[in-house]
Design an enzyme around this catalytic site. Structure first.
Site, PDB file in Angstrom:
ATOM      1  CE1 TYR A 231      -4.717   1.285   0.195  1.00  8.23           C
ATOM      2  CE2 TYR A 231      -2.986   3.087   1.173  1.00  8.23           C
ATOM      3  CZ  TYR A 231      -4.328   2.226   0.801  1.00  8.23           C
ATOM      4  OH  TYR A 231      -5.003   2.552   0.347  1.00  8.23           O
ATOM      5  CD  GLU A 238      -2.360   6.045  -5.730  1.00  5.53           C
ATOM      6  OE1 GLU A 238      -2.231   6.859  -5.073  1.00  5.53           O
ATOM      7  OE2 GLU A 238      -2.447   5.240  -5.506  1.00  5.53           O
TER       8      GLU A 238
END
Length: 307
Positions: A231, A238
């Site tokens: 994660y 991103e």
């Protein structure tokens, strides 16, 4: 006609040591079920073959019903349309199909990227978007259903973490990658898509098996553990994609605008991207905290007994 006794359709099923009866009535009210000696008595208000009426029947068994067997014989169930059990089964079936579709979609992406990397090496990084973008679009648009399920109570998941992930991923996919061709050929697309799919194939397969009351310990451990490294790495990928897109948005002027008179100040879209970078790590904190609580509930350390 007023004294006529209406008898519902009754279906009989029997195993070696069990007996099941199904009474074909819907909207049942005030059912009265009792057993005396070797006779089962049933009476209830409901909707059957003769409409909404009082239905009753008496079923005689060959032998007397033993007191200890009475509870087992009471497995007779009234199955009516819209009963809680029927709604639960429909809900599980719906969630199973949703998770199955998402699992197959992200598995296709993950396998495709893995095979291409094994064959082409680093060259596969630069055409990732054109190879798997359509499937990623489909999976991420379908993910809207997940947030809706949480909002209307179909699932017990909190709405905020689901909404943060949905909006964050779709912003990267549709705005950063989808609207800028210059971003579609960058290697960062591979890492974003690969990390997303690696997380989801274990999450959706776990939820899929949960819908059919299956608990595979290895899969459960992977579902509650792999997110710890994956994660943050996904959020980092991103963030890198947003940083790489800022000069491109400045150069093209896309989504930039000028405030009306008398201000007349040009607001660059890159300004919002810089704010979004902060929001990425804020969302990481919220979702990481949520996932940590889930893992702690599942694998929380038991307190040692003090002798």
């Amino acid at each position: 006609m007023e004294n006529q006794v209406l008898t519902p359709h009754v279906y009989w099923a029997q195993r070696h040591r069990e007996l099941y009866l199904r009474v074909e009535l819907s909207d049942v009210q005030n059912p009265a079920i009792s057993i005396t000696e070797n006779v089962l008595h049933f009476k209830a208000q409901g909707h059957g073959a003769k409409g909404d009426n009082v239905y009753e029947f008496h079923l005689e068994f060959l032998d007397l019903v033993k007191p200890e067997e009475e509870e087992r014989l009471n497995k007779l169930r009234l199955e009516s349309e819209g009963s809680p059990e029927t709604l639960t089964n429909l809900r599980k079936g719906y969630l199973f199909m949703y998770n199955l579709v998402q699992f197959l979609g992200f598995s296709w992406i993950f396998v495709n990227l893995t095979v291409r990397f094994c064959i082409l090496g680093k060259e596969s990084f630069y055409d990732t978007f054109h190879t798997v973008a359509d499937m990623m679009y489909f999976c991420q648009m379908l993910a809207v259903v997940e947030t809706i399920n949480a909002a209307i109570g179909v699932t017990t998941s909190p709405v905020l973490p689901s909404l943060i992930q949905l909006l964050g991923r779709n912003f990267i996919l549709f705005i950063i990658f989808g609207t800028m061709e210059e971003m579609q050929n960058k290697a960062v697309v591979f890492f974003v898509f690969y990390l997303w799919s690696a997380i989801e194939i274990f999450r959706y397969s776990f939820y899929m098996l949960t819908c059919i009351d299956m608990d595979w310990k290895v899969l459960t451990w992977l579902r509650y553990t792999l997110w710890i490294p994956l994660y943050p790495l996904g959020c980092l990928a991103e963030a890198i994609s947003v940083i790489q897109s800022i000069p491109i948005f400045n150069e093209t002027g896309r989504f930039s605008f000028t405030l009306p008179y008398p201000v007349k100040i040009k607001v660059r879209f890159s300004f919002f991207l810089q704010i979004y970078l902060i929001m990425i790590f804020l969302g990481l904190y919220i979702n990481f905290r949520h996932l940590y609580k889930q893992r702690r509930r599942r694998y929380g350390q038991k307190k040692k007994k003090i002798h």
